[in-house]
Design an enzyme around this catalytic site. Structure first.
Site, mmCIF file in Angstrom:
data_model
loop_
_atom_site.group_PDB
_atom_site.id
_atom_site.type_symbol
_atom_site.label_atom_id
_atom_site.label_comp_id
_atom_site.label_asym_id
_atom_site.label_seq_id
_atom_site.Cartn_x
_atom_site.Cartn_y
_atom_site.Cartn_z
ATOM 1 N N HIS A 139 52.685 -113.989 -39.341
ATOM 2 C CA HIS A 139 52.116 -114.600 -38.136
ATOM 3 C C HIS A 139 50.618 -114.862 -38.232
ATOM 4 O O HIS A 139 49.991 -115.154 -37.218
ATOM 5 C CB HIS A 139 52.364 -113.710 -36.915
ATOM 6 N N LYS B 100 44.162 -116.924 -23.463
ATOM 7 C CA LYS B 100 44.705 -116.326 -24.672
ATOM 8 C C LYS B 100 43.786 -115.176 -25.080
ATOM 9 O O LYS B 100 42.724 -114.986 -24.485
ATOM 10 C CB LYS B 100 44.801 -117.349 -25.800
ATOM 11 N N ARG B 101 44.204 -114.432 -26.080
ATOM 12 C CA ARG B 101 43.379 -113.334 -26.580
ATOM 13 C C ARG B 101 41.984 -113.864 -26.940
ATOM 14 O O ARG B 101 41.851 -114.937 -27.510
ATOM 15 C CB ARG B 101 44.066 -112.738 -27.813
ATOM 16 N N LYS C 5 39.723 -118.510 -32.011
ATOM 17 C CA LYS C 5 40.318 -119.287 -30.924
ATOM 18 C C LYS C 5 39.266 -120.110 -30.186
ATOM 19 O O LYS C 5 39.588 -120.978 -29.397
ATOM 20 C CB LYS C 5 41.078 -118.362 -29.972
ATOM 21 N N LYS D 236 54.053 -123.738 -23.796
ATOM 22 C CA LYS D 236 54.318 -123.476 -22.377
ATOM 23 C C LYS D 236 53.612 -124.507 -21.498
ATOM 24 O O LYS D 236 54.190 -125.026 -20.531
ATOM 25 C CB LYS D 236 53.863 -122.063 -22.014
#
Length: 822
Positions: free
Chosen positions: A368, A559-560, A565, A671
């Site tokens: 992942h 998100k984290r 990110k 999503k």
């Protein structure tokens, strides 16, 4: 005839309603010992949950019986995280009980939504990895596959996040404080797990060399089972969670001698293993506890499966490898490879060659991450102390593996060094990802680009050795949770327009595409989105005190918190918009509400500094009257599954802006797409496939691709980029000049220094101009509501590929080789 059928259906519904009402009242009175008059929300939630759970039990028992009787292969999904969120609404929907539950609650004067809010989010995961595992279990039950999930029953979740003076503050998330009405304790299936001690080599009575693990400290693994219902199909699968307990409650001699603390020390040490999700591993104690969690999970789970096998097949393991499959969800369960070897060889007297053949037939590994630092490495010293027998087995696996490699690459010591399971040096480490690859028959990535980069970069040597072992399985999410449940207004519109089949087969969502050309339908679509935006407005107001406008673009990144990110890139754009507002350059600028949410790991200083920056920037912007009608920025605290269920339906612009080549897949992007948000993103992870399915014209692309990132790194000069672009220069001047840190000068210098650093691995400045331009295209598109709604509808219509049912179908056919239970 029709009237008769309608009458029978009505009678059946009424009977279900009557029974459900009686069951809720009975559980209130006798299970909980509570008066049914003036009942409080938590009691009513528990009574309803137990009543609904009772409905699952019959189908659950029948599913287990079918699975036990089936001759086909069974699959065990091993994961340290299962972020299942709340269970009540999911069970009600999957059992088709919503109407009956609503009517039964009317006698108490409450709505289902009010009671659902009483349930704590299950603190069994951290982020995307755990939520993906939960979606996968949902899909396995929906597809009626013989799959059991195995995880840990954490007493405390990651943490409850609150914001004080702009900073993240972590409070314990004791989600199990009031118990969990959805679980069943299975004391008869408890297992013993070894730690510490030493190994003894000896010969059996027939002269065979054997090894025993002696002098160990045992911990009891107690299983708790949760039902995972399929969607109205009579199948209820199982998630088994292990709780760590001491084998003896306390040392009676120590207690009688007055040493009360020492008397219960063993109990406290044992229970620490499953006390907290993901301990901070910045210290040596934290690392040891993390490794304990990983081994505890795989040892208890493998013992569980072997015990069931022996009940039916005795000590004959000749078909075990072809009858069972263990899917390792990331590197965390990699200890399963040597542990299964240990159990087969030491406990069941299987020869090494046969045991190794069994292991390599039944282990499959999902990777992942593309971040080398996220591929776990445990020091040999720690491993030797905590798991001495496993370390011996790992060394033996490595020796035999390197002998195989040496045959293919004679005299190439560099290849042997690169692929060795033991990373040499002054302090040697065990490479857990390599262990998982060597011990598995399948290694898969989770998006097309991710798998390509694994094969060409991170695991290139292993791909050269075993090209057929590597495959791709692009992630997906369950539409039942992430559309039908969280967006009921849109669900009803879709059912009315294209039928209900998409709830079990999301490929049917493509029937929606022609409706994008229907002006009347676009108006109805807009009404649904406005309703969902109002729900989020209320949440933001309650949590932050900031009031969003429903006429603004809802620009969302949740998100984290992590540098790759690039929440920082999002903040820089917010500062750019604020700069334009201050300078009066607002012609054509739409009203925009930027929402950022996520948790930073407690020991991750830079991530926590980013949280502080978001909050300080929002404080300045939201209190400036000049920005009032054009720009709002909020950091929504304590992001979690139930929060996402409100955020996702309301979002209009989905920020998926990681540095290309860093995000394995992403699932939040799916999503948001499913609920009609448009994506602004890089060519990273599953963004590539989202763009392919939605069309370039319905996706706001920006930034370097993975190849461009690699090229730019060779000669990256962010200061020259800043100096050459007046708008970017003004952003940096505001950030470095203290506009957002007047009370704490210089607090963000670490962030600004990182942005200017030529070795910045995230290349934030390199992508900033392209990001600003893409945001301008999004701004201009939003000025035409009709066109925006057309793009929104087409995004939802194109989301069928991103269902976890499709992903799990591919796992079942191409990796697991299993079919649905009849």
């Amino acid at each position: 005839m029709t009237a008769t059928l309608d009458s029978r259906f009505s009678d059946t519904c009424q009977k279900i309603l009557d029974v459900l009402e009686r069951e809720v009242e009975r559980h209130l009175a006798y299970t909980l010992g509570h008066d049914a008059t003036a009942v409080e929300g938590p009691y009513l939630y528990r009574a309803l949950a137990i009543a609904v759970r009772d409905r699952l039990v019959t189908e659950w028992r029948e599913t287990r019986a079918r699975m036990a009787a089936s001759e086909q292969k069974k699959v065990y999904y091993l994961s340290l995280e299962f972020l299942i969120g709340r269970s009540l609404s999911n069970a009600v929907a999957n059992l088709d009980l919503e109407e009956s539950v609503r009517k039964s609650l009317h006698q108490f004067g409450v709505e289902l939504e009010e009671i659902a809010e009483e349930e704590q989010d299950a603190g069994l995961g951290n982020g995307g990895l755990g939520r993906l595992a939960a979606c996968f279990l949902d899909s396995c039950a929906n597809l009626q596959l013989p799959v059991v999930g195995y995880g840990l029953r954490y007493e405390y979740g990651m943490f409850h996040q609150r914001i004080e003076n702009g900073r993240q503050v972590e409070n314990p998330d004791h989600w199990l404080r009031d118990g969990n009405p959805w679980e069943f304790e299975r004391t008869e299936s408890a297992r013993r797990v070894h730690f510490y001690g030493h190994t003894e080599h000896y010969r059996s009575e027939d002269g065979i060399a054997k090894v025993r693990w002696s002098g160990c400290h045992d911990v009891l693994a107690m299983p708790f089972d949760l039902p995972i219902p399929g969607y109205r199909n009579g199948t209820v699968n199982t998630l088994r969670l292990w709780k760590a307990l001491a084998t003896d409650e306390f040392d009676l001699d120590e207690f009688n001698a007055g040493s009360y603390t020492e008397a219960v020390a063993a109990k406290n040490m044992a229970e620490q293993i499953t006390m907290v999700l993901y301990p901070n591993d910045s210290s040596e104690n934290g690392k040891e506890l993390r490794l304990k969690q990983q081994y505890f999970l795989v040892s208890a789970s493998l013992q569980d499966v072997l015990a069931e096998w022996v009940k039916t097949h005795g000590e004959d393991f000749s078909e075990f490898g072809s009858s069972n499959c263990f899917q390792l969800n990331d590197t965390h369960p990699a200890c399963a490879v040597p542990e299964l070897m240990r159990l087969l060889i030491d406990e069941h007297d299987v020869e090494w060659e046969q045991a190794w053949s069994i292991v390599r037939k039944c282990m499959a590994y999902t990777n992942h991450t593309l971040l080398p630092e996220a591929l776990e490495r445990w020091s040999v010293r720690l491993f030797s102390n905590l798991l001495p027998r496993l370390l011996e087995i790992i060394y033996e696996i490595n020796a035999r593996f390197l002998a195989e490699v040496a045959e293919q690459f004679p005299g190439d010591a560099e290849v042997l060094r690169r692929v060795s399971l033991i990373e040499d040096g002054e302090h040697p480490h065990v490479r857990m990802a390599y262990l998982a690859i060597v011990g598995s028959f399948s290694v898969n990535g989770v998006a097309g680009l991710h798998t390509k980069l694994l094969k060409e970069g991170l695991f290139k040597d292993f791909h050269t050795l075993w090209p057929d072992k590597f495959n791709n399985k692009t992630n997906g999410v369950t539409q039942r949770r992430w559309l039908a449940h969280c967006n009921p207004k849109l669900r009803d519109l879709l059912i009315e327009s294209i039928g209900p089949e998409w709830q079990t087969d999301l490929s049917h969502i493509s029937k929606l595409a022609p409706f994008a050309a229907d002006a009347g339908f676009r108006d109805r679509w807009r009404v649904v989105k406005q309703h969902n935006k109002q729900r989020l407005i209320q949440t933001v107001k309650r949590e932050t005190g900031v009031e969003f406008s429903d006429s603004a673009l809802f620009d969302v990144q949740v998100k984290r918190i992590h540098e790759y990110k690039r929440q920082l890139l999002n903040v820089l754009h917010a500062i750019h918009l604020y700069d334009r507002i201050q300078r009066g350059e607002t012609a054509g600028m739409i009203s925009r509400c930027i929402l950022i949410g996520g948790k930073a790991a407690p020991g991750y200083h830079v991530a926590k500094l980013i949280v502080k920056l978001v909050n300080d920037v929002s404080q300045v912007i939201n209190n400036d009257p000049a920005a009032h009608d054009l720009l709002k920025v909020v950091f929504l605290p304590n992001y979690r599954v139930s929060a996402m269920e409100v955020i996702c339906p309301a979002a209009e612009l989905s920020e998926q802006i990681s540095t290309a080549g860093k995000e394995a897949s992403g699932t939040g992007n799916m999503k948001f797409m499913m609920n009609g948000a448009l994506t602004i993103g890089t060519l990273d992870g599953a963004n590539i496939e989202i763009r392919e399915h939605a069309g370039d014209e319905n996706f706001f692309l920006f930034g370097l691709d993975a190849a461009g990132v690699a090229t730019t790194r060779t000669n990256y000069r962010p200061n020259e980029i800043i100096a050459a672009d007046p708008e970017i220069e003004r952003i940096m001047q505001m950030l470095e000049g203290g506009v957002f840190s007047r009370s704490e000068p210089g607090i963000f210098s670490m962030l600004t220094t990182g942005l200017r650093n030529p070795h910045d691995p995230w290349l934030t400045i390199a992508d900033l101009r392209s990001f600003i331009d893409a945001q301008k295209r999004a701004n201009d598109a939003y000025r035409d509501p009709d066109h925006w709604n057309t793009m929104s509808i087409l995004n939802t219509a194109s989301s069928g590929w991103f269902a976890s049912d499709r992903t799990i179908g591919q796992y079942a056919e191409e990796i697991w080789n299993v079919k649905p239970l009849s």
